[in-house]
Structures are given as C-alpha cells and as structure tokens.
Design a protein around this motif. Structure first.
Motif, PDB file in Angstrom:
ATOM      1  N   PHE A   1      35.766  43.482  28.382  1.00 40.39           N
ATOM      2  CA  PHE A   1      35.950  42.080  27.992  1.00 40.39           C
ATOM      3  C   PHE A   1      36.494  41.332  29.209  1.00 40.39           C
ATOM      4  N   GLY A   2      36.645  40.031  29.050  1.00 43.86           N
ATOM      5  CA  GLY A   2      37.388  39.251  30.042  1.00 43.86           C
ATOM      6  C   GLY A   2      36.648  38.948  31.334  1.00 43.86           C
ATOM      7  N   PHE A   3      37.427  38.696  32.379  1.00 45.73           N
ATOM      8  CA  PHE A   3      36.919  38.228  33.670  1.00 45.73           C
ATOM      9  C   PHE A   3      36.504  39.432  34.522  1.00 45.73           C
ATOM     10  N   ALA A   4      35.218  39.523  34.809  1.00 49.04           N
ATOM     11  CA  ALA A   4      34.660  40.718  35.441  1.00 49.04           C
ATOM     12  C   ALA A   4      35.031  40.840  36.914  1.00 49.04           C
ATOM     13  N   ILE A   5      35.083  42.094  37.371  1.00 47.35           N
ATOM     14  CA  ILE A   5      35.315  42.387  38.786  1.00 47.35           C
ATOM     15  C   ILE A   5      34.317  41.639  39.671  1.00 47.35           C
ATOM     16  N   ASP A   6      33.056  41.646  39.285  1.00 48.88           N
ATOM     17  CA  ASP A   6      32.034  40.950  40.086  1.00 48.88           C
ATOM     18  C   ASP A   6      32.439  39.507  40.359  1.00 48.88           C
ATOM     19  N   TRP A   7      32.951  38.828  39.335  1.00 44.51           N
ATOM     20  CA  TRP A   7      33.326  37.423  39.483  1.00 44.51           C
ATOM     21  C   TRP A   7      34.575  37.273  40.349  1.00 44.51           C
TER      22      TRP A   7
ATOM     23  N   GLN B   1      33.746  49.007  41.515  1.00 46.96           N
ATOM     24  CA  GLN B   1      32.352  48.606  41.314  1.00 46.96           C
ATOM     25  C   GLN B   1      31.429  49.809  41.493  1.00 46.96           C
ATOM     26  N   GLN B   2      31.681  50.591  42.520  1.00 46.87           N
ATOM     27  CA  GLN B   2      30.854  51.771  42.798  1.00 46.87           C
ATOM     28  C   GLN B   2      30.984  52.810  41.691  1.00 46.87           C
ATOM     29  N   ARG B   3      32.092  52.781  40.971  1.00 46.85           N
ATOM     30  CA  ARG B   3      32.307  53.722  39.864  1.00 46.85           C
ATOM     31  C   ARG B   3      31.722  53.187  38.545  1.00 46.85           C
ATOM     32  N   GLY B   4      31.081  52.017  38.602  1.00 49.64           N
ATOM     33  CA  GLY B   4      30.418  51.507  37.409  1.00 49.64           C
ATOM     34  C   GLY B   4      31.209  50.484  36.615  1.00 49.64           C
TER      35      GLY B   4
ATOM     36  N   VAL C   1      41.036  46.354  34.931  1.00 48.24           N
ATOM     37  CA  VAL C   1      40.605  47.734  35.183  1.00 48.24           C
ATOM     38  C   VAL C   1      41.130  48.222  36.534  1.00 48.24           C
ATOM     39  N   LEU C   2      41.760  47.344  37.271  1.00 48.45           N
ATOM     40  CA  LEU C   2      42.396  47.710  38.544  1.00 48.45           C
ATOM     41  C   LEU C   2      43.318  48.921  38.378  1.00 48.45           C
ATOM     42  N   ILE C   3      43.901  49.088  37.198  1.00 49.24           N
ATOM     43  CA  ILE C   3      44.811  50.218  36.965  1.00 49.24           C
ATOM     44  C   ILE C   3      44.102  51.558  37.150  1.00 49.24           C
ATOM     45  N   LYS C   4      42.788  51.578  37.029  1.00 49.16           N
ATOM     46  CA  LYS C   4      42.051  52.834  37.149  1.00 49.16           C
ATOM     47  C   LYS C   4      41.939  53.306  38.601  1.00 49.16           C
ATOM     48  N   GLN C   5      42.454  52.526  39.539  1.00 49.10           N
ATOM     49  CA  GLN C   5      42.525  52.998  40.915  1.00 49.10           C
ATOM     50  C   GLN C   5      43.423  54.241  40.993  1.00 49.10           C
TER      51      GLN C   5
END
Length: 297
Positions: free
Chosen positions: A237-243, A276-279, A287-291
C-alpha cells in the motif's frame, strides 16, 4: 425563489493515484469537471463514479475551463501536457489559471510559468503531500510557488481536497518545499526502521511504544501510521519506492546545483535501489525496514 450558483468549469489532467480522488472531490463540491487521462479506461472509470465530462487531449480539456489542474508523472510528462502539440498552454483561454500538482523540478515550474505568462495565463506549481489517503480524504498539504493574487483566485478550488495550502515563494518554490518534505520523510523512515529493529530485539510491545512516543519529541506521521504495519511486515500500500526514488533524484539534482550535501538521503536511496532489485519497487516506502533482513547480511 432559490437560485443555484454555477461554479467554474475546472479541467483535471492526470487521473492517477492522486489525481483520481482529487478530481472526484471537485465534482462532489459542485464544480463542472472536464477530465483527461492518457489511459482512456481510467477516464471512463472516473466518469462511472463521478459527474463530469471527458476530453481526449489536454488541449480539449483546457479550452473548456477557467482553472486547469494537472497531476502527472514527471518533467517530461509536463513538457508534453503543457507545451506539446495538444498541450494546455496553446489552448487555454487568456486569463485562465494553471495549477500543477505534480512533484517535479523547480526548473520545469519556472519554464511553465514563463510559457503561461507569454500566453496571458497564470501558473502555480503546487505539489502535494499526504499520499493516497490524503487525496481520498481531501486533506492534502499543498505547497505553492507563484503569486498570491493567483493563489487567491483558485484557493476555493484547491480547498476541495486540501487541509493546508501555503504560498512558499515565487515559481519553483513549491517544488523546492516538496523536496524538503521528501528528505524529511526519508530520514524519519531510516530512523524509524532502526528504532523498530531495536524494539523488536528488546521484545517491546510496538503498539505500546507508539502510544507512548507519538505524543513526545519522537512523534511523527510515520511513527503513528507506519510503525505497526512495518512490524507486521505489511507494505502492499502507500507511496511506492519507485515514486520516492524519482523524487529523491530531483532532490539530488537541486542539491548539487546549490552545493548541498545529502549523505543520509543518498544512503537511503541506495538501500531503496537494493530493495527494488529484490522485487519491492511498488511497495510502500516503509519497506525500508527490510534492509535489515537477516538473509541480506
């Protein structure tokens, strides 16, 4: 006998995640709305939900309106929508007001203002903050670059989907303020990601932590609205990494011109590139926490 006041005709160009509900608020508030979207099916979907008319080019939409609003993808899109063969500037009636809600560069804002003035039009760069939820709920924050007299003419229109509208300075200053906004979000998300990993390792109850911290100096929109979903591993949901990466590229370009270093933002941007490379390109920025995922170490 009661008389009905007819509101101005407004064109809205760009019915994406933000523009779709923003244009909808205008229709619900009684404006005559003419919409244009590059993908025809999206315009048809909007018309199935709201009252309005469809145009088949930016020029056609602009020619029918006193206020023309845009919310598209980037500088290149703006060049085409405003200055192309079927663009707004060549078709809008003299005296019309153009308001761009796209997050773009300060340079394109100044270019569009200059083109507008040459055609006896007025222009505001007016990027927004608040995400899809803010657009849907009509409570966006709008950062405006341009003249106060121009903003006064369209304040009632913008108020249909905004909770706060502020003039920051001349053309381009709205975009510069949005850059500052994105840098703040970037830094907060990195700090929140690290804090939540520590909280998890310490076996703290995240909901209790948020309840306590949100009213103090650590409080933020991100803490109140994303800490629980980040802990629950929910990012669809929300504001995507791409953006966000698109926006950060604009920030880096402006910072280079101004001689300003942005070390934390560049660090986070690098982590976003890995995600991004991880999909996770379309996942929410939290999702930054998944670093910190163990398997990535």
């Amino acid at each position: 006998m009661m008389t009905t006041v007819t509101k101005a005709t407004v064109a809205f160009i760009g019915l994406g995640t933000m523009g779709f509900p923003m244009a909808g608020h205008l229709s619900q508030q009684g404006y005559q709305v003419v919409v244009y979207n590059r993908t025809d099916a999206t315009a048809k979907k909007w018309l199935a939900k709201y009252q309005g008319k469809q145009a088949f080019s930016p020029a056609e939409a602009a020619s029918q309106a006193e206020v023309i609003l845009t919310c598209v993808g980037n500088d290149q899109d703006l060049q085409q929508v405003y200055l192309g063969d079927q663009g707004i500037v060549g078709a809008a009636k003299p005296g019309s007001t153009l308001v761009d809600h796209t997050t773009a560069s300060a340079e394109i804002a100044r270019e569009l203002e200059s083109a507008a003035k040459a055609h006896q039009l007025e222009f505001l760069d007016a990027p927004v903050s608040g995400g899809e939820a803010g657009a849907v709920n009509g409570c966006l924050t709008v950062m405006v670059g341009g003249e106060q007299s121009t903003l006064s003419k369209v304040a009632a229109v913008i108020d249909c989907y905004a909770k706060a509208v502020n003039l920051i300075g001349p053309a381009g200053y709205g975009q510069r303020c949005k850059m500052v906004n994105q840098l703040c979000i970037t830094g907060i998300l990195q700090g929140l990601s690290e804090a939540l990993k520590l909280a998890d390792a310490a076996k703290l109850d995240i909901n209790k932590v948020v309840e306590v911290l949100q009213h103090g100096a650590a409080g933020s929109w991100q803490l109140s609205n994303r800490a629980s979903s980040m802990t629950a591993n929910e990012f669809d949901f929300g504001f995507a990494i791409d953006w966000m990466r698109k926006d950060l590229a604009i920030c880096f370009d402006e910072a280079d011109k101004l001689g300003v270093a942005l070390p934390l933002a560049k660090q986070v941007d690098n982590e976003y590139a890995k995600l991004q490379q991880r999909g996770y390109a379309r996942a929410d920025t939290s999702v930054l926490i998944k670093q910190f995922d163990d398997e990535q170490r």
